[in-house]
Design an enzyme around this catalytic site. Structure first.
Site, PDB file in Angstrom:
ATOM      1  N   ASP A  87      -1.970  10.841  -2.555  1.00 31.42           N
ATOM      2  CA  ASP A  87      -2.297   9.768  -3.505  1.00 31.42           C
ATOM      3  C   ASP A  87      -2.544  10.314  -4.902  1.00 31.42           C
ATOM      4  O   ASP A  87      -2.367   9.619  -5.897  1.00 31.42           O
ATOM      5  CB  ASP A  87      -3.509   8.980  -3.021  1.00 31.42           C
ATOM      6  CG  ASP A  87      -3.083   8.059  -1.902  1.00 31.42           C
ATOM      7  OD1 ASP A  87      -2.998   8.517  -0.752  1.00 31.42           O
ATOM      8  OD2 ASP A  87      -2.770   6.883  -2.196  1.00 31.42           O
ATOM      9  N   ASN A  91      -5.609  12.294  -0.149  1.00 28.43           N
ATOM     10  CA  ASN A  91      -4.721  11.518   0.721  1.00 28.43           C
ATOM     11  C   ASN A  91      -5.604  10.761   1.712  1.00 28.43           C
ATOM     12  O   ASN A  91      -6.829  10.889   1.708  1.00 28.43           O
ATOM     13  CB  ASN A  91      -3.712  12.430   1.430  1.00 28.43           C
ATOM     14  CG  ASN A  91      -2.615  11.639   2.120  1.00 28.43           C
ATOM     15  OD1 ASN A  91      -2.017  10.740   1.518  1.00 28.43           O
ATOM     16  ND2 ASN A  91      -2.348  11.929   3.376  1.00 28.43           N
ATOM     17  N   LYS A  92      -4.956   9.989   2.562  1.00 33.04           N
ATOM     18  CA  LYS A  92      -5.669   9.140   3.520  1.00 33.04           C
ATOM     19  C   LYS A  92      -6.748   9.910   4.261  1.00 33.04           C
ATOM     20  O   LYS A  92      -6.537  11.052   4.663  1.00 33.04           O
ATOM     21  CB  LYS A  92      -4.638   8.553   4.487  1.00 33.04           C
ATOM     22  CG  LYS A  92      -5.145   7.634   5.557  1.00 33.04           C
ATOM     23  CD  LYS A  92      -6.040   6.534   5.084  1.00 33.04           C
ATOM     24  CE  LYS A  92      -5.486   5.668   3.973  1.00 33.04           C
ATOM     25  NZ  LYS A  92      -6.512   4.768   3.367  1.00 33.04           N
ATOM     26  N   ARG A 141       0.854  -1.184   0.000  1.00 38.68           N
ATOM     27  CA  ARG A 141       0.000   0.000   0.000  1.00 38.68           C
ATOM     28  C   ARG A 141       0.891   1.235   0.000  1.00 38.68           C
ATOM     29  O   ARG A 141       2.094   1.135   0.193  1.00 38.68           O
ATOM     30  CB  ARG A 141      -0.954  -0.024   1.193  1.00 38.68           C
ATOM     31  CG  ARG A 141      -0.238  -0.420   2.496  1.00 38.68           C
ATOM     32  CD  ARG A 141      -0.700   0.308   3.676  1.00 38.68           C
ATOM     33  NE  ARG A 141      -0.536   1.740   3.577  1.00 38.68           N
ATOM     34  CZ  ARG A 141       0.625   2.398   3.762  1.00 38.68           C
ATOM     35  NH1 ARG A 141       1.751   1.747   4.046  1.00 38.68           N
ATOM     36  NH2 ARG A 141       0.674   3.717   3.663  1.00 38.68           N
ATOM     37  N   GLY A 142       0.230   2.409  -0.184  1.00 34.03           N
ATOM     38  CA  GLY A 142       1.001   3.636  -0.337  1.00 34.03           C
ATOM     39  C   GLY A 142       1.154   3.877  -1.834  1.00 34.03           C
ATOM     40  O   GLY A 142       1.487   2.938  -2.588  1.00 34.03           O
ATOM     41  N   ARG A 181      -7.110  -0.608  -7.280  1.00 35.69           N
ATOM     42  CA  ARG A 181      -7.442   0.512  -6.373  1.00 35.69           C
ATOM     43  C   ARG A 181      -7.565   1.783  -7.227  1.00 35.69           C
ATOM     44  O   ARG A 181      -6.749   2.005  -8.115  1.00 35.69           O
ATOM     45  CB  ARG A 181      -6.360   0.717  -5.289  1.00 35.69           C
ATOM     46  CG  ARG A 181      -6.383  -0.353  -4.207  1.00 35.69           C
ATOM     47  CD  ARG A 181      -5.503   0.018  -3.020  1.00 35.69           C
ATOM     48  NE  ARG A 181      -6.198   0.856  -2.057  1.00 35.69           N
ATOM     49  CZ  ARG A 181      -5.608   1.392  -0.976  1.00 35.69           C
ATOM     50  NH1 ARG A 181      -4.317   1.188  -0.763  1.00 35.69           N
ATOM     51  NH2 ARG A 181      -6.301   2.135  -0.137  1.00 35.69           N
ATOM     52  N   GLN A 187      -2.475   2.753   9.842  1.00 36.04           N
ATOM     53  CA  GLN A 187      -1.156   2.837   9.194  1.00 36.04           C
ATOM     54  C   GLN A 187      -0.172   3.648  10.042  1.00 36.04           C
ATOM     55  O   GLN A 187       1.032   3.404  10.003  1.00 36.04           O
ATOM     56  CB  GLN A 187      -1.277   3.479   7.808  1.00 36.04           C
ATOM     57  CG  GLN A 187      -1.963   2.622   6.765  1.00 36.04           C
ATOM     58  CD  GLN A 187      -3.441   2.906   6.677  1.00 36.04           C
ATOM     59  OE1 GLN A 187      -4.070   3.282   7.667  1.00 36.04           O
ATOM     60  NE2 GLN A 187      -4.020   2.729   5.504  1.00 36.04           N
TER      61      GLN A 187
END
Ligand code: MRU
Length: 371
Positions: free
Chosen positions: A238, A248-249, A47-48, A90, A197
């Site tokens: 992202d 982003n998250k 991930r990332g 994703r 995370q």
């Protein structure tokens, strides 16, 4: 160097550190089929944004190796089919699509070559993407140094370290460079619900690097700014739209608003592969919605009543107006992003970047592309 590699090509297989098992266990998975790579991205073994881009590029290398194609046309068809499956893994991080397109474009540009040469070209391009990512991260850390006071209390969201990239990290890489440069850094890590995370991965990385840190719950950021005093916020990205809006998250947007209220600078750190100039604003960034179980369960324990619905946005979009600057490998960009992002990207094509982190990248590029 970090004592682990999140992504590695070894003996014809893609070796991934299974991030779902951390910090309890270090489990490596060896993938030999591109469909397994797509599933590893979907299930967040890897991930990332930069890490999933590199993993997808290696996924194409697996597809090329497995292809029985006798002609260049057949190989291209097999690669397109694999690309479609990898793209569906994703939706939000543009690095995934960027890396896949880059590999396919490279192969198309060599269409006069033989099938076996093209198979090798796919793998070489994946290696280049991986190596460039590490170099870009180190350069981001170096470029950010003037922005980091000494001492500094830095608030960070999610995980943007060696695990989220091919190596070193973006926002967490800046924390690492500042610490290694001798600055007295203390990182405050949002735990980052629901997949933790920050607590599971960023704390694990900073522990290994011996960087002082404290984990907080996501909702504590405002009070922390008031009570402890935070010098700056650092987050990853992202996808950055052409106007600077940044996906982003989930929780990043809340943090940016709280930072603005407390006059804390809010920096986004990302390689230029995360900038998507085809998307005018954050409105158009596809936002992943993940499974109910991520919110309904903590570990194996169900914490929600059976009948309660959830809405599990995996990402949010921080409007550009909340972002102090975007730190990339080509330099730091300030608002207005709509005008300054194209200037930054032009710098990349003209090779006019500032003082550079020592790198062997140009020789490597020559070696891998000199088919
Ligand atoms: O859902 P994840 O864990 O893949 O989300 C990761 C993030 O949001 C990171 O901040 C982003 O990808 C940048 S990683 C250098």
């Amino acid at each position: 160097m970090s004592p682990f590699r999140s992504i590695e090509w070894r003996d014809g297989a893609l070796r991934l550190l299974d991030q779902r098992a951390l910090p309890k266990e270090m489990v490596y998975l060896e993938l030999r089929d591109y469909r397994e790579v797509a599933e590893a991205i979907r299930s967040m073994v890897v991930r990332g944004a930069p890490a999933i881009g590199a993993a997808a590029a290696y996924g194409l290398a697996l597809a090329a190796n497995a292809s029985k194609a006798a002609s260049v046309e057949q190989l291209m068809q097999d690669l397109q089919a694999a690309a479609e499956i990898l793209r569906a893994s994703r939706p939000t991080a543009v690095n995934l699509f960027w890396a896949i397109d880059r590999v396919l474009e490279r192969v198309s540009s060599l269409s006069e070559a033989k099938v076996q040469t093209l198979r090798q070209a796919v793998l070489n391009e994946a290696h280049l993407i991986a190596e460039e990512d590490i170099q870009a991260n180190k350069q981001i850390g170096y470029n950010a140094l003037p922005l980091i006071p000494n001492p500094a209390k830095i608030l960070h969201h999610c995980n943007t370290g060696s695990l989220a990239t091919v190596g070193y990290g973006t926002a967490l890489g800046i924390i690492r460079t500042a610490h290694e440069s001798g600055k007295r850094i203390h990182a405050y890590l949002d735990e980052t619900r629901p997949r933790l995370q920050g607590a599971r991965l960023s704390a694990w990385e900073l522990n290994q690097l011996g960087i002082p840190h404290t984990v907080i719950v996501d909702g504590a950021s405002g009070f922390l700014m008031k009570k402890v005093g935070i010098d700056l916020c650092l987050v990853g990205a992202d996808r950055i739209a052409a106007n600077g809006d940044t996906a982003n998250k989930i929780g990043t947007y809340n943090l940016a608003i709280v930072a603005k209220e407390h006059r804390v600078p809010f920096y986004v750190a990302a390689p230029t592969s995360t900038i998507d100039m085809s998307i005018p604003s954050g409105e158009d960034i596809p936002i992943e919605i993940r499974d109910r179980s991520e919110i309904a369960f903590v570990g194996s324990e169900q914490v929600l009543p059976e009948g309660s619905p959830v809405l599990n946005y995996a990402f949010d979009v921080t409007p550009a107006q909340y972002i102090t600057a975007i730190i990339t490998e080509l330099g730091i960009v300030y608002p207005p992003f709509k005008e300054n992002l194209p200037k930054l990207l032009r710098r990349g094509t003209q090779n006019e970047q500032g003082p550079s982190y020592p790198t062997t990248y140009p020789e490597l590029r020559h070696e891998l592309r000199n088919l």
